[in-house]
Enzyme design. Structure first.
Site, PDB file in Angstrom:
ATOM      1  N   LYS A  49      16.820   0.714  11.806  1.00 21.60           N
ATOM      2  CA  LYS A  49      15.389   0.613  11.928  1.00 21.60           C
ATOM      3  C   LYS A  49      15.005   0.766  13.408  1.00 21.60           C
ATOM      4  CE  LYS A  49      12.089  -2.598  10.157  1.00 21.60           C
ATOM      5  NZ  LYS A  49      11.756  -3.817   9.469  1.00 21.60           N
ATOM      6  N   TRP A  71      -0.471   0.145  -2.039  1.00 21.47           N
ATOM      7  CA  TRP A  71      -1.822   0.706  -2.079  1.00 21.47           C
ATOM      8  C   TRP A  71      -2.034   1.695  -3.224  1.00 21.47           C
ATOM      9  CZ3 TRP A  71      -4.387   5.273   0.400  1.00 21.47           C
ATOM     10  CH2 TRP A  71      -5.774   5.132   0.419  1.00 21.47           C
ATOM     11  N   GLN A 100       4.082   2.406  -0.147  1.00 23.54           N
ATOM     12  CA  GLN A 100       2.788   2.263  -0.816  1.00 23.54           C
ATOM     13  C   GLN A 100       2.839   2.630  -2.297  1.00 23.54           C
ATOM     14  OE1 GLN A 100       0.824   0.554   0.683  1.00 23.54           O
ATOM     15  NE2 GLN A 100       0.609   1.052   2.842  1.00 23.54           N
ATOM     16  N   ASP A 144      -8.423  -2.219   8.251  1.00 27.34           N
ATOM     17  CA  ASP A 144      -7.992  -3.312   7.404  1.00 27.34           C
ATOM     18  C   ASP A 144      -7.992  -4.544   8.301  1.00 27.34           C
ATOM     19  OD1 ASP A 144      -6.873  -4.934   5.592  1.00 27.34           O
ATOM     20  OD2 ASP A 144      -5.039  -3.773   5.314  1.00 27.34           O
ATOM     21  N   PRO A 154      -6.578   2.283   4.986  1.00 23.15           N
ATOM     22  CA  PRO A 154      -6.858   1.699   6.301  1.00 23.15           C
ATOM     23  C   PRO A 154      -5.623   1.050   6.896  1.00 23.15           C
ATOM     24  CG  PRO A 154      -7.799   0.355   4.554  1.00 23.15           C
ATOM     25  CD  PRO A 154      -7.253   1.584   3.901  1.00 23.15           C
ATOM     26  N   LYS A 169      12.273  -2.520  18.995  1.00 22.09           N
ATOM     27  CA  LYS A 169      12.151  -2.689  20.442  1.00 22.09           C
ATOM     28  C   LYS A 169      13.372  -3.409  20.995  1.00 22.09           C
ATOM     29  CE  LYS A 169       7.620  -1.956  22.077  1.00 22.09           C
ATOM     30  NZ  LYS A 169       6.485  -2.337  21.201  1.00 22.09           N
ATOM     31  N   TRP A 216      -4.455  -6.718  -0.886  1.00 26.12           N
ATOM     32  CA  TRP A 216      -4.302  -5.466  -1.646  1.00 26.12           C
ATOM     33  C   TRP A 216      -5.435  -5.278  -2.631  1.00 26.12           C
ATOM     34  CZ3 TRP A 216      -1.693  -2.111   0.665  1.00 26.12           C
ATOM     35  CH2 TRP A 216      -0.562  -2.451   1.408  1.00 26.12           C
TER      36      TRP A 216
END
Ligand SMILES: [Zn+2]
Length: 939
Positions: free
Chosen positions: A586, A553, A549, A80, A41, A589, A513
């Protein structure tokens, strides 16, 4: 009208919605074998960025493929909802800056606000996810904040507790003083939390007891000096007492590091050397007067000490470093922690009480200087971790916390990992395995508010009650109403009673988690409901997420599955790399270094974006620089070509299909079946990069070779060509459907007249149509042609000027049908072969008058064709052409050729110019020409 890919794709999107194609595809496969996909999620704390788009694209392409293969792939969205990201938004919106303020406002109020904010971006997400053609059920989405979800999490928590995996301990953790919560290792490693910063460092003198000598210790965190309780040395390093010749002071430090303090050997004298082991227990005088203990202010032995920097003697404060904590524990030193939860000194440190530790460094150094205890002060830049939520400098802090004992299950985790297929495969024995091997115990408690509450209640005498379900909660709680909520604000007020004893909940909430790791069963409210559904869907066949992850996760899912079910949670895992901006930084903005996803989609469409991502090294878990240029190339060379071929087919859709297939037909059919076979193989092994390469090569073959070389046959009504193109496009649309779902839908419906391509079965390649030898020869022919065209280019001879012959040096033997292709593509009259191991070509560029005439005729015809276009004429319109100028002399014998090519009924030479709608004059080479065109009346 110009082609608008955005419009076209939206049309298809609308068709899918009206047609309920997704629902139909599920209905069609519902009896099929399950292909279970777990969706990690996302946390919707902002609008979806390229990383989210990438995840959604993969999570769509792979399930589409398996659906076409008859598997039932349930796809349900999850949200999530918990954790710091939403709390940070809530704090900002409410103008709150600290935990105090939250508690003053009321946790219940705060959590209510968080709950209201969770789905702020849901509608935007749904829109974007739909637009990128990800098929997923939003209506039945699960949310981690629902009682049903949390109840399953509690069930898991209690199971772990009963199995002896959960314990309460004290740990040194990285801690964010602004968020007032510890961060887990994965949270620090995940998003490159380390940054280069300049800090003040100091080398301090510690007076040895009963000796006229000082130990030197160096630190990058002067604010930890008031908490100093010991000095650590390595038993195996050699230390030295040295005398500074300038003032006679005696210092103790590692022998290897003397050079850090003296420029030359003349400046000091070594009095004595000894191994670190001999220093154990040596006492020194505290530099600050705040603490005392009989075990404190002595030398300790510790292996973590090195002679790489500083002095080889490490200032040790138990609360502010993991190694410090361990060594102090070993020597029975007390825990002192004069820093509060906001990172400010407490009353114990009376000279600095109330000061924020990171801001107290200079004052502490000045204080020590005034006492003559400072040897050296220096600014150094070093890597330091920051909070990934709020960008505050982290500190180490000792905290009571709840842990899952990972050491106890580690061996089993390593065994289970062997059963998992990793894509890319190197992660299995690499990053993921190492991650397990090095994993510390899992700190599952957070000192925050908006998350599932830890289901532990404690009595005053320390007895523990772990609650594993709502029913169990009710059985101990008096007067619990109908409405309950498994969050902190509600449960903190719930007092449990057992055998006359009262129990109060511990204040912590669960690490998020733990919640997302529970997703496989919690999404089904297992074991309270849907037992069968869960059991049939565990383990999953497929999960896909970005590389971070592997520590989060993927890892936590494995931990919980291993302890609860002794099973892997997923069989296949696809891991993607990180998308960077074109400048290698990276995407940010504030840098403005990447194009807005919605603009990109508007300009180039979703198919191009999907193809670009699925074909990129990001699918190999590598970093990938997103470049608009790269995307444009895909748009032009893959997506637009596919649409163009489809449009070309439309023009001849009504032709019959009779006739003998020629070499180009046989070749492109072979290519299409090879494509079908290869993409099937690649997709089955989760290799989207090679699938994309195949599609690209094929669409190039189809468009720039097959169609271009077959135009005349189509013009002449050749049924075999039309039948071939239809078959090939149908295959192409099916095998490219998972990757570029829009254009493949357009093509499929156009060539088959049937319902959606996404309801079709995955095609089998027809091996009898695959002719490798033919494919090889055709590729050589293409090479010969491209060499010849390059030579024409070099010599500046336009393709419309026919040349007498080409000499091909090669070891190839080509039949007439291939030679015809070379003749027409290179525009030569004769092809001559000469044996040679190496392929090369030579063009004969001497023009006969006849060839020159043909060249003029072709150039002229092209100009008339262009004029027709400008006049807006269609193919069936006939024209009358009037020609004047020197060029008339040059084109003798080619008048018929021109008429036929430009759809003219008659060629006039010496008539008046009245009544012609169009006229143009100019030069071809040095010959003047004048063209007049008039559209014939409809017959
Ligand atoms: Zn923070």
């Amino acid at each position: 009208m110009a082609f608008n890919v955005d419009e076209k794709e939206r049309e298809i999107l609308e068709f899918w919605e009206k047609d309920k194609t997704f629902e139909k595809s599920l209905k069609k496969t519902e009896k099929g074998k399950k292909y279970v996909f777990y969706d990690g999620p996302p946390f919707a704390s902002g609008l979806p960025h390229y990383g989210h788009i990438l995840a959604s694209v993969i999570k769509d392409a792979i399930p589409r493929f398996w659906t076409m293969n008859g598997r039932y792939v349930r796809r349900v969205w999850g949200w999530d909802c918990h954790g710091l990201p939403i709390e940070t938004i809530a704090e900002k919106d409410l103008g709150i800056n600290s935990k105090d303020e939250i508690e003053r406002k009321g946790v219940s109020e705060f959590n209510k606000f968080c709950r209201s904010k969770v789905l702020t971006y849901a509608a935007e997400w749904e829109k974007t996810v739909k637009r990128i053609a990800r098929w997923v059920d939003f209506k039945n989405s699960y949310k981690t904040m629902d009682n049903s979800y949390i109840e399953s999490v509690w069930w898991a928590f209690k199971k772990l507790y009963e199995k002896g995996f959960i314990y309460e301990g004290e740990r040194i953790l990285m801690y964010c003083p602004r968020c007032s919560t510890p961060l887990s290792k994965s949270e620090i490693a995940m998003d490159n939390s380390y940054r280069n910063v300049k800090d003040i460092t100091v080398t301090v003198k510690f007076k040895l007891k009963g000796k006229d000598a000082y130990a030197l210790a160096w630190t990058t965190t002067p604010w930890t000096l008031p908490s100093n309780l010991a000095l650590s040395v390595n038993p195996n390093i050699e230390y030295a007492y040295i005398k500074d010749k300038s003032d006679g002071t005696v210092y103790l430090l590692a022998r290897e590091l003397i050079g850090n303090f003296f420029r030359s050997e003349d400046e000091y004298e070594i009095i004595e050397t000894l191994s670190g082991r001999k220093l154990e227990g040596l006492e020194y005088e505290p530099i600050f007067p705040y603490f005392s203990d009989k075990n404190a202010f002595k030398f300790l032995l510790a292996d973590f000490v090195t002679a790489e920097e500083g002095t080889g003697i490490v200032h040790t404060a138990p609360a502010f470093g993991e190694d410090d904590f361990e060594v102090c524990k070993k020597y029975n030193l007390p825990m002192v922690q004069p820093v509060d939860e906001k990172g400010r000194f407490t009353e114990e440190v009376k000279d600095f009480s109330g000061e924020f530790v990171h801001e107290a460094n200079e004052k502490i150094v000045d204080f020590l200087k005034s006492k003559g205890l400072v040897v050296k002060v220096r600014q150094v830049s070093h890597e330091y971790p920051f909070c990934y939520r709020c960008e505050t400098k982290l500190i180490y802090k000792a905290l009571p916390a709840w842990f899952v004992n990972i050491q106890k299950i580690k061996k089993r985790l390593l065994e289970l990992n062997k059963k998992i297929n990793w894509y890319p495969s190197f992660l299995k024995e690499g990053r993921f395995k190492k991650n397990i091997e090095l994993a510390p115990d899992w700190n599952i408690s957070r000192n925050r508010y908006w998350a599932a509450a830890i289901p532990i209640w404690k009595s005053e005498d320390g007895e523990i009650l772990v609650i594993g379900s709502i029913n169990e909660l009710r059985s101990y709680a008096k007067n619990l109403g109908e409405e309950i909520d498994l969050h902190k604000d509600f449960l903190d007020k719930v007092i449990l009673e057992k055998d006359g004893k009262k129990f109060k909940r511990v204040p912590e909430v669960l690490d998020c988690w733990f919640e997302s790791g529970s997703m496989p069963f919690a999404q089904y409210h297992y074991p309270f409901e849907n037992k069968k559904e869960f059991e049939e869907s565990f383990p999953a066949q497929y999960v896909a997420e970005y590389i971070g992850q592997t520590r989060a996760w993927f890892y936590y899912m494995l931990v919980l599955s291993a302890i609860l079910f002794d099973e892997i949670p997923f069989e296949n895992v696809q891991t993607t790399g990180t998308i960077l901006a074109d400048d290698g930084r990276k995407m940010s903005k504030s840098f403005g270094n990447f194009p807005d996803p919605s603009d990109v989609i508007k300009k180039y469409g979703v198919d191009a974006l999907r193809f670009y991502l699925l074909g990129s090294p990001v699918m190999n878990a590598e970093n990938f620089r997103f470049s608009e240029k790269g995307l444009i190339e895909i748009y032009r060379k893959v997506i637009l070509l596919a649409y163009n071929v489809n449009n070309f087919y439309s023009e001849y859709k009504n032709l019959g299909e009779e006739g003998e297939k020629n070499v180009l037909d046989r070749w492109i059919l072979s290519r299409a079946n090879t494509l079908t076979k290869n993409i099937g193989d690649f997709m089955r092994s989760y290799d989207t990069i090679r699938s994309c390469t195949e599609i690209w090569k094929f669409i190039d073959d189809l468009s720039t070779w097959y169609v271009r070389n077959s135009r005349e046959r189509f013009n002449n009504g050749d049924g075999a060509a039309k039948a071939t193109l239809r078959q090939v496009l149908e295959l192409f649309s099916k095998v490219s459907a998972p990757i570029i779902p829009y254009v493949s839908e357009v093509i499929f419906q156009n060539v088959s007249g049937k319902e959606s391509v996404h309801l079709q079965d995955w095609p089998n390649a027809d091996d009898s149509l695959i002719d490798k030898e033919l494919e090889k020869k055709m590729s050589s022919v293409r090479e010969i042609v491209s060499l010849a065209l390059r030579e024409r280019d070099d010599k500046k001879i336009g393709i419309r000027w026919p040349l007498p012959k080409i000499l091909v040096k090669s070891n190839l033997e080509l039949k007439e049908e291939f030679i015809e292709i070379i003749k027409s593509e290179v525009n030569v009259k004769e092809v001559i072969f000469e044996k040679s191991e190496e392929l090369s070509v030579e063009l004969d560029t001497v023009l006969s008058p006849e060839l020159e005439a043909e060249g003029f005729a072709r150039e002229l015809a092209r100009k008339v064709q262009a004029a027709r276009k400008k006049m807006g004429l269609v193919k069936s319109d006939k024209i009358t052409l009037l020609l004047k100028g020197d060029v008339l002399e040059k084109i003798k014998g080619f008048e018929e050729f021109i008429l036929k090519r430009v759809g003219a009924t008659n060629l006039l030479k010496d008539v008046a110019e009245e009544g012609f709608e169009y006229n143009e004059s100019g030069k071809i080479k040095s010959c003047t020409f004048e063209i007049f065109i008039r559209k014939n009346p409809q017959a």
